[in-house]
Design a protein around this motif. Structure first.
Motif, PDB file in Angstrom:
ATOM      1  N   THR A  51       0.871  -1.172   0.000  1.00  0.00           N
ATOM      2  CA  THR A  51       0.000   0.000   0.000  1.00  0.00           C
ATOM      3  C   THR A  51       0.913   1.228   0.000  1.00  0.00           C
ATOM      4  O   THR A  51       2.128   1.101   0.188  1.00  0.00           O
ATOM      5  CB  THR A  51      -0.907   0.051   1.251  1.00  0.00           C
ATOM      6  N   PRO A  52       0.345   2.429  -0.172  1.00  0.00           N
ATOM      7  CA  PRO A  52       1.183   3.635  -0.101  1.00  0.00           C
ATOM      8  C   PRO A  52       1.837   3.827   1.268  1.00  0.00           C
ATOM      9  O   PRO A  52       2.785   4.610   1.398  1.00  0.00           O
ATOM     10  CB  PRO A  52       0.189   4.767  -0.393  1.00  0.00           C
ATOM     11  N   CYS A  89       5.680  -4.865  21.261  1.00  0.00           N
ATOM     12  CA  CYS A  89       4.561  -5.172  20.374  1.00  0.00           C
ATOM     13  C   CYS A  89       4.801  -4.509  19.023  1.00  0.00           C
ATOM     14  O   CYS A  89       5.587  -3.574  18.903  1.00  0.00           O
ATOM     15  CB  CYS A  89       3.229  -4.705  20.959  1.00  0.00           C
ATOM     16  N   ALA A  90       4.114  -5.020  18.012  1.00  0.00           N
ATOM     17  CA  ALA A  90       4.216  -4.475  16.655  1.00  0.00           C
ATOM     18  C   ALA A  90       2.836  -4.008  16.209  1.00  0.00           C
ATOM     19  O   ALA A  90       1.876  -4.787  16.260  1.00  0.00           O
ATOM     20  CB  ALA A  90       4.744  -5.530  15.688  1.00  0.00           C
ATOM     21  N   VAL A  91       2.743  -2.763  15.792  1.00  0.00           N
ATOM     22  CA  VAL A  91       1.482  -2.211  15.290  1.00  0.00           C
ATOM     23  C   VAL A  91       1.656  -1.889  13.812  1.00  0.00           C
ATOM     24  O   VAL A  91       2.581  -1.174  13.434  1.00  0.00           O
ATOM     25  CB  VAL A  91       1.074  -0.939  16.060  1.00  0.00           C
ATOM     26  N   ILE A  92       0.778  -2.420  12.999  1.00  0.00           N
ATOM     27  CA  ILE A  92       0.793  -2.158  11.559  1.00  0.00           C
ATOM     28  C   ILE A  92      -0.421  -1.308  11.207  1.00  0.00           C
ATOM     29  O   ILE A  92      -1.559  -1.682  11.499  1.00  0.00           O
ATOM     30  CB  ILE A  92       0.750  -3.479  10.756  1.00  0.00           C
ATOM     31  N   ASP A  93      -0.158  -0.161  10.605  1.00  0.00           N
ATOM     32  CA  ASP A  93      -1.228   0.769  10.256  1.00  0.00           C
ATOM     33  C   ASP A  93      -1.385   0.835   8.736  1.00  0.00           C
ATOM     34  O   ASP A  93      -0.747   1.638   8.065  1.00  0.00           O
ATOM     35  CB  ASP A  93      -0.904   2.152  10.815  1.00  0.00           C
ATOM     36  N   GLU A  94      -2.193  -0.067   8.192  1.00  0.00           N
ATOM     37  CA  GLU A  94      -2.547  -0.086   6.767  1.00  0.00           C
ATOM     38  C   GLU A  94      -1.336  -0.305   5.850  1.00  0.00           C
ATOM     39  O   GLU A  94      -1.338   0.142   4.715  1.00  0.00           O
ATOM     40  CB  GLU A  94      -3.280   1.194   6.376  1.00  0.00           C
ATOM     41  N   GLU A  95      -0.317  -0.998   6.332  1.00  0.00           N
ATOM     42  CA  GLU A  95       0.844  -1.294   5.476  1.00  0.00           C
ATOM     43  C   GLU A  95       0.635  -2.545   4.639  1.00  0.00           C
ATOM     44  O   GLU A  95       1.192  -2.655   3.548  1.00  0.00           O
ATOM     45  CB  GLU A  95       2.098  -1.457   6.336  1.00  0.00           C
ATOM     46  N   LEU A  96      -0.139  -3.480   5.147  1.00  0.00           N
ATOM     47  CA  LEU A  96      -0.417  -4.704   4.396  1.00  0.00           C
ATOM     48  C   LEU A  96      -1.592  -4.513   3.457  1.00  0.00           C
ATOM     49  O   LEU A  96      -1.560  -4.926   2.296  1.00  0.00           O
ATOM     50  CB  LEU A  96      -0.707  -5.866   5.356  1.00  0.00           C
ATOM     51  N   GLU A  97      -2.614  -3.860   3.946  1.00  0.00           N
ATOM     52  CA  GLU A  97      -3.814  -3.603   3.148  1.00  0.00           C
ATOM     53  C   GLU A  97      -4.500  -2.357   3.686  1.00  0.00           C
ATOM     54  O   GLU A  97      -4.618  -2.189   4.913  1.00  0.00           O
ATOM     55  CB  GLU A  97      -4.769  -4.798   3.211  1.00  0.00           C
TER      56      GLU A  97
END
Length: 260
Positions: A176-177, A198-206
């Protein structure tokens, strides 16, 4: 001593079955983005000759592990037996599943557990309350480690030499962008994961998907599995991810650490 080591190495080489390695690489050439492949496709993806690819594909077809429509090959449902052999012989998914279900009950969100396999994560257990991704997730699903919360939670705790080798070879494609695509930035993100736990992903995969994962740290300090919670970005602000979801994840991993 050196002669003994050489003899041992030679014995190990003789025990290695190259044809089995190639056969497995043919199976692994198929995935969600490549469910149907031609003979040429398989040869190119695996790096083996067309003649060899033909033999392996014909063997898989004859054994009913693959189907052929005259042009395209595809894996058949029988291939699931290979994955079931792992699941049925491992107590790990069975032990993790009740904890994922409890997390989902507490939060109303989907939760998953995954291990690192090469440069990807593989889902080994899942409790889904709703579909939050365009791609359906289930046991056996593979996703890139670099842009997933589960992957980063595991990568951050790998030995330095293992992590260095991973960063040298991995290709950071923009899913994603918002995807991190520069290796220094990814390394910095992994350092943050280690410091925060912890790991937080903010719209990086989808786009539209946020997730948070925690590593399951063994007594010896190693990490081979992580648990996560995934949610829709429109429903939970990024700033609230840790506050809302970190406690149930930490509770589950702390208990699992003592029993796995």
């Amino acid at each position: 001593m050196r002669q003994s080591e050489a003899n041992m190495s030679g014995a190990e080489d003789r025990d290695f079955v190259a044809s089995l390695e190639k056969g497995l690489s043919v199976i692994e050439a198929f995935d969600a983005s490549r469910p149907r492949l031609t003979l040429s496709d398989v040869a190119k993806l695996t790096g083996i000759t067309r003649a060899a690819a033909r033999r392996y594909l014909k063997t898989l077809t004859k054994l009913n592990y693959a189907d052929f429509d005259g042009r395209y090959f595809s894996l058949s449902p029988r291939i699931l037996r290979l994955g079931y052999s792992y699941l049925s012989s491992s107590s790990l998914p069975a032990r993790v599943q009740p904890f994922l279900e409890r997390i989902s009950e507490q939060t109303g969100e989907s939760s998953s557990a995954a291990i690192l396999d090469g440069d990807d994560i593989v889902y080994i257990a899942r409790s889904a309350t709703q579909r939050i991704m365009s791609v359906s997730l289930g046991v056996g699903t593979r996703l890139p480690a670099y842009c997933t919360s589960l992957g980063r939670a595991i990568l951050a705790y790998q030995p330095d030499d293992v992590l260095d080798a991973y960063l040298r070879r991995v290709r950071l494609d923009p899913r994603t962008p918002k995807t991190i695509t520069k290796k220094p930035e990814l390394r910095a993100a992994l350092e943050t994961v280690r410091s925060e736990g912890c790991a937080v992903i903010d719209e990086e995969l989808e786009l539209g998907l946020r997730s948070i994962a925690v590593p399951l740290i063994q007594e010896n300090g190693t990490v081979r599995i992580a648990l996560n919670i995934g949610t829709q970005a429109a429903r939970v602000p990024a700033a609230e991810m840790q506050k809302r979801f970190l406690p149930p994840l930490q509770e589950a991993t702390e208990t699992l650490r003592r029993i796995l």
